[in-house]
Write a protein that holds these residues in place. Structure first.
Motif, PDB file in Angstrom:
ATOM      1  N   GLY A   1       0.652  -1.423  -0.044  1.00 41.72           N
ATOM      2  CA  GLY A   1      -0.179   0.243   0.338  1.00 41.72           C
ATOM      3  C   GLY A   1       1.011   0.886  -0.093  1.00 41.72           C
ATOM      4  O   GLY A   1       0.279   2.494  -0.102  1.00 41.72           O
ATOM      5  N   GLN A   2       2.529   0.973   0.005  1.00 38.21           N
ATOM      6  CA  GLN A   2       3.143   2.209   0.356  1.00 38.21           C
ATOM      7  C   GLN A   2       3.912   2.592  -1.368  1.00 38.21           C
ATOM      8  O   GLN A   2       4.112   2.015  -1.190  1.00 38.21           O
ATOM      9  CB  GLN A   2       4.009   1.869   1.490  1.00 38.21           C
ATOM     10  CG  GLN A   2       3.223   2.136   2.778  1.00 38.21           C
ATOM     11  CD  GLN A   2       2.552   3.436   3.478  1.00 38.21           C
ATOM     12  OE1 GLN A   2       2.897   4.529   3.504  1.00 38.21           O
ATOM     13  NE2 GLN A   2       0.806   3.322   3.920  1.00 38.21           N
ATOM     14  N   PRO A   3       3.754   3.753  -1.635  1.00 34.19           N
ATOM     15  CA  PRO A   3       4.664   3.713  -2.866  1.00 34.19           C
ATOM     16  C   PRO A   3       6.539   4.112  -2.554  1.00 34.19           C
ATOM     17  O   PRO A   3       6.299   4.473  -1.044  1.00 34.19           O
ATOM     18  CB  PRO A   3       4.248   5.150  -3.698  1.00 34.19           C
ATOM     19  CG  PRO A   3       3.515   6.100  -1.463  1.00 34.19           C
ATOM     20  CD  PRO A   3       2.496   4.647  -1.337  1.00 34.19           C
TER      21      PRO A   3
ATOM     22  N   LEU B   1      -5.849  -9.353  12.580  1.00 28.92           N
ATOM     23  CA  LEU B   1      -5.991 -10.527  11.833  1.00 28.92           C
ATOM     24  C   LEU B   1      -6.892 -10.279  10.061  1.00 28.92           C
ATOM     25  O   LEU B   1      -7.912 -10.512   9.857  1.00 28.92           O
ATOM     26  CB  LEU B   1      -5.757 -11.784  12.007  1.00 28.92           C
ATOM     27  CG  LEU B   1      -4.828 -12.205  12.824  1.00 28.92           C
ATOM     28  CD1 LEU B   1      -4.762 -12.975  13.510  1.00 28.92           C
ATOM     29  CD2 LEU B   1      -3.086 -11.715  12.953  1.00 28.92           C
ATOM     30  N   HIS B   2      -6.179 -10.170   9.100  1.00 30.44           N
ATOM     31  CA  HIS B   2      -7.128 -10.575   7.384  1.00 30.44           C
ATOM     32  C   HIS B   2      -7.546 -12.199   8.137  1.00 30.44           C
ATOM     33  O   HIS B   2      -6.703 -13.109   8.303  1.00 30.44           O
ATOM     34  CB  HIS B   2      -5.672 -11.200   6.572  1.00 30.44           C
ATOM     35  CG  HIS B   2      -6.466 -10.745   5.129  1.00 30.44           C
ATOM     36  ND1 HIS B   2      -6.723 -12.316   5.376  1.00 30.44           N
ATOM     37  CD2 HIS B   2      -6.626 -10.306   3.971  1.00 30.44           C
ATOM     38  CE1 HIS B   2      -7.447 -13.022   4.213  1.00 30.44           C
ATOM     39  NE2 HIS B   2      -6.759 -11.095   3.458  1.00 30.44           N
ATOM     40  N   PRO B   3      -8.789 -12.842   7.267  1.00 31.84           N
ATOM     41  CA  PRO B   3      -9.685 -13.683   7.774  1.00 31.84           C
ATOM     42  C   PRO B   3      -8.835 -14.841   7.428  1.00 31.84           C
ATOM     43  O   PRO B   3      -8.454 -15.870   8.362  1.00 31.84           O
ATOM     44  CB  PRO B   3     -10.467 -13.528   6.831  1.00 31.84           C
ATOM     45  CG  PRO B   3     -10.758 -12.251   6.395  1.00 31.84           C
ATOM     46  CD  PRO B   3      -9.360 -11.630   6.717  1.00 31.84           C
ATOM     47  N   VAL B   4      -7.424 -15.094   6.181  1.00 34.28           N
ATOM     48  CA  VAL B   4      -7.193 -16.048   5.965  1.00 34.28           C
ATOM     49  C   VAL B   4      -5.833 -16.782   7.251  1.00 34.28           C
ATOM     50  O   VAL B   4      -5.688 -17.625   7.393  1.00 34.28           O
ATOM     51  CB  VAL B   4      -6.512 -16.277   4.316  1.00 34.28           C
ATOM     52  CG1 VAL B   4      -5.638 -17.395   4.251  1.00 34.28           C
ATOM     53  CG2 VAL B   4      -7.815 -16.381   3.537  1.00 34.28           C
ATOM     54  N   GLN B   5      -5.608 -15.387   7.446  1.00 35.54           N
ATOM     55  CA  GLN B   5      -4.442 -15.853   8.493  1.00 35.54           C
ATOM     56  C   GLN B   5      -4.667 -15.868  10.102  1.00 35.54           C
ATOM     57  O   GLN B   5      -4.371 -17.230  11.313  1.00 35.54           O
ATOM     58  CB  GLN B   5      -4.110 -14.128   9.224  1.00 35.54           C
ATOM     59  CG  GLN B   5      -3.282 -13.159   8.205  1.00 35.54           C
ATOM     60  CD  GLN B   5      -2.232 -12.056   8.384  1.00 35.54           C
ATOM     61  OE1 GLN B   5      -2.934 -11.633   9.166  1.00 35.54           O
ATOM     62  NE2 GLN B   5      -0.975 -12.044   8.058  1.00 35.54           N
TER      63      GLN B   5
ATOM     64  N   ILE C   1      -0.177 -18.753   3.635  1.00 41.08           N
ATOM     65  CA  ILE C   1      -1.178 -17.111   3.568  1.00 41.08           C
ATOM     66  C   ILE C   1      -1.068 -17.014   2.202  1.00 41.08           C
ATOM     67  O   ILE C   1      -2.621 -16.670   2.125  1.00 41.08           O
ATOM     68  CB  ILE C   1      -1.411 -17.151   4.400  1.00 41.08           C
ATOM     69  CG1 ILE C   1      -1.601 -17.722   6.110  1.00 41.08           C
ATOM     70  CG2 ILE C   1      -1.749 -15.976   4.705  1.00 41.08           C
ATOM     71  CD1 ILE C   1      -1.195 -17.050   7.400  1.00 41.08           C
ATOM     72  N   MET C   2      -0.106 -16.401   1.580  1.00 41.43           N
ATOM     73  CA  MET C   2      -0.704 -15.394   0.722  1.00 41.43           C
ATOM     74  C   MET C   2      -1.239 -16.103  -0.229  1.00 41.43           C
ATOM     75  O   MET C   2      -1.563 -15.578  -1.497  1.00 41.43           O
ATOM     76  CB  MET C   2       0.649 -15.083   0.746  1.00 41.43           C
ATOM     77  CG  MET C   2       1.109 -14.443   1.391  1.00 41.43           C
ATOM     78  SD  MET C   2      -0.091 -12.877   1.639  1.00 41.43           S
ATOM     79  CE  MET C   2      -0.086 -11.796   0.577  1.00 41.43           C
ATOM     80  N   SER C   3      -0.400 -17.877  -0.694  1.00 40.80           N
ATOM     81  CA  SER C   3      -1.248 -18.510  -1.630  1.00 40.80           C
ATOM     82  C   SER C   3      -2.576 -18.623  -1.105  1.00 40.80           C
ATOM     83  O   SER C   3      -3.636 -18.708  -2.961  1.00 40.80           O
ATOM     84  CB  SER C   3      -0.175 -19.834  -1.365  1.00 40.80           C
ATOM     85  OG  SER C   3      -0.781 -20.668  -2.389  1.00 40.80           O
ATOM     86  N   ALA C   4      -3.475 -19.092  -0.135  1.00 41.46           N
ATOM     87  CA  ALA C   4      -4.887 -18.985  -0.399  1.00 41.46           C
ATOM     88  C   ALA C   4      -5.072 -17.500  -0.264  1.00 41.46           C
ATOM     89  O   ALA C   4      -6.553 -17.581  -0.986  1.00 41.46           O
ATOM     90  CB  ALA C   4      -5.000 -19.611   0.997  1.00 41.46           C
TER      91      ALA C   4
ATOM     92  N   GLY D   1       1.789  -6.973   4.520  1.00 34.66           N
ATOM     93  CA  GLY D   1       0.578  -5.764   4.398  1.00 34.66           C
ATOM     94  C   GLY D   1      -0.688  -6.721   4.364  1.00 34.66           C
ATOM     95  O   GLY D   1      -1.837  -6.248   4.018  1.00 34.66           O
ATOM     96  N   LEU D   2      -0.571  -7.567   5.432  1.00 32.23           N
ATOM     97  CA  LEU D   2      -2.580  -8.621   4.740  1.00 32.23           C
ATOM     98  C   LEU D   2      -3.144  -7.955   6.261  1.00 32.23           C
ATOM     99  O   LEU D   2      -4.079  -8.098   6.130  1.00 32.23           O
ATOM    100  CB  LEU D   2      -1.670  -9.796   5.059  1.00 32.23           C
ATOM    101  CG  LEU D   2      -3.163 -10.606   4.422  1.00 32.23           C
ATOM    102  CD1 LEU D   2      -2.897 -10.520   2.701  1.00 32.23           C
ATOM    103  CD2 LEU D   2      -2.342 -12.270   4.582  1.00 32.23           C
TER     104      LEU D   2
END
Lengths: 164, 346
Positions: free
Chosen positions: A11-13, A86-90, A109-112, A79-80
């Motif tokens: 999210g950060q440039p 937590l992100h729902p997948v985490q 987790i990133m793959s999911a 960044g999740l």
């Protein structure tokens, strides 16, 4: 000669002057930007521990030359979560014991997250297993990983339906 | 990884101009190239990054019914394109049977054609290999050759081409569009990959500086949409290269086979397509006997390189028969959960 790169990272440039075209996205993240969530397992695209999202799609960061990503949007495990939320997948990985040693977990987790966004597998266990076959877990936590992905995928579908 | 000059051209002509320099590699996703560079198998002096070139990422239907796929279309995007998957389900299934989701999200159509053999004596970077180091010999011959060729090999190279995607493309007379220093040209996919002969280092028909820009599927390819399957036998159910695979497509007219297409993967340095096998099916009633005749024709002249891969000939026969049987039964409404797997529910 340096290669100028502009990335949106979690999210950060970011503006990066890359001093060597051989640097992979994984090495850029881990060695130069201090983001060590994505792991270097095999470094040959076989284990999936380095999985991150590039422009919303899961890829192997170890096989991607950073120089080729000018303008890309990159999302890593760092960044999740939104703050402490937590992100729902985490959350699902914790709830379903989707790991043991944890080394492959950021990639899993990133793959999911990528799998759920792709929208091809739903909660079908066979399609999830097939869709997650690019992520190895040497502890063999696959049963918990499958449950976690099913759970998170089901919740994502409910959310979409609620929003509709 | 050896050092290289990195060039990011802004157009196809710029890329082609940069690509003429000896020792140049074009970089698309890099899923195979970067891996080979890490292993010291590929050692380009110059890498021309084509990932951001404009005009190479479209899937188009031309007025005559030809489907044109830009060289930079990602494998997963092509497999999941609704119109493409509807008309060419066998191609979509082959794409989804290859690699992992992460790799399919990155790997491009052009890159798939350009991927190198997974012969371990090639990829280890040290064994004698006429592909990697012309004239050094073939370490595979006489050694562990379970996955090696049974068709079209030579005393100089017994490798196989690893692509799933290329197998149905060969069956469907796909054409490769190429841009180069001397202008644009088009080559049938079946002529694009070369058999090893005396020069296994010459892997494709590409000349120095030439760049794949697109792939074309002729209108007839869509005629097979109702009866087309890809079947892949591998050492594990997912994320493995084919030991043997088959792309089989039929048109059925009044209970008989009209036209037939059959190409086999894992047998040679290119998808193996035999005109006699397809001719043996035309006009026949779909039957195990007809499929067996076609499979025999496809395997005519097959020779193992040693005892280790002799099984592939009989396996290929059976895979061809099974794929034809599945094609005749009809394309499933949705690609199975385990694409192209002999273990999936058809």
């Amino acid at each position: 000669m340096t290669i100028p790169l502009r990335l949106t990272l979690n999210g950060q440039p970011r503006e990066i002057a890359l001093d060597d075209p051989r640097v992979t996205l994984l090495d850029l993240l881990r060695e130069r930007l201090g983001l060590t969530g994505a792991k270097k397992g095999c470094d040959r695209g076989q284990c999936g521990a380095c999985t991150v999202l590039v422009d919303g799609r899961r890829i192997n960061a170890c096989l991607t030359l950073a120089a080729s990503l000018d303008g890309a949007e990159i999302l890593t495990i760092e960044g999740l979560a939104e703050g402490d939320r937590l992100h729902p997948v985490q959350a699902a990985f914790i709830a379903h014991d989707g790991f043991q040693c944890g080394f492959c977990t950021p990639g899993q987790i990133m793959s999911a997250v990528g799998l759920i966004r792709e929208g091809q597998a739903g909660t079908d266990p066979e399609r999830i297993r097939e869709g997650m076959s690019g992520n190895l877990c040497r502890c063999g936590a696959y049963a918990g990983i499958l449950e976690a992905v099913q759970d998170a995928a089901g919740r994502a579908t409910e959310q979409r339906e609620d929003a509709a | 990884m050896r050092r290289f000059d990195y060039i990011r051209p802004a157009s196809v002509p710029e890329a082609v101009a940069a690509g003429q320099h000896p020792g140049t590699a074009y970089l698309a996703a890099g899923t195979n190239l970067v891996d080979l560079m890490k292993g010291g198998v590929a050692t380009p002096e110059r890498v021309v990054d084509i990932t951001r070139l404009p005009g190479l990422s479209a899937i188009e239907r031309l007025p005559d019914g030809t489907t044109r796929v830009g060289a930079l279309v990602r494998n997963s995007d092509l497999a999941h394109d609704p119109a493409f998957a509807k008309d060419y389900p066998m191609v979509a299934e082959a794409l989804l049977a290859g690699a992992s989701a992460q790799l399919r999200n990155a790997a491009t159509v052009g890159g798939n054609l350009m991927q190198r053999t997974r012969c371990p004596y090639f990829t280890d970077a040290v064994s004698p290999c006429n592909k990697r180091a012309p004239g050094s010999g073939c370490a595979a011959l006489g050694h562990a050759t379970r996955i090696h060729a049974v068709q079209g090999w030579s005393a100089h190279c017994i490798a196989t081409h690893p692509s799933d995607f290329c197998v149905p493309l060969a069956a469907f007379d796909a054409v490769v569009e190429i841009a180069g220093p001397d202008g644009d040209r088009a080559v049938p996919l079946t002529d694009f990959h070369r058999l090893p002969g005396d020069h296994p280092e010459r892997e494709t028909d590409l000349r120095p500086g030439e760049l794949i820009t697109a792939l074309r599927l002729p209108p007839e390819a869509a005629d097979f949409r109702a009866h087309a399957r890809y079947l892949k036998v591998r050492d594990r159910t997912s994320y493995a290269f084919a030991v043997v695979s088959a792309a089989a497509a039929l048109t059925l007219e009044g209970g008989r086979i009209g036209r037939a297409r059959l190409a086999l993967g894992g047998l040679a340095l290119k998808p193996w397509r035999v005109a006699e096998a397809e001719a043996a099916l035309a006009g026949q009633a779909p039957s195990p006997e007809a499929y067996a005749k076609a499979a025999d024709a496809a395997l005519a002249g097959a020779e193992p390189t040693g005892a280790a891969n002799a099984f592939k000939i009989e396996l290929a026969r059976r895979v061809a028969v099974r794929a034809l049987t599945q094609a005749a039964a009809g394309t499933p409404a949705r690609i199975p959960a385990l694409p192209a797997s002999p273990f999936g529910i058809v």
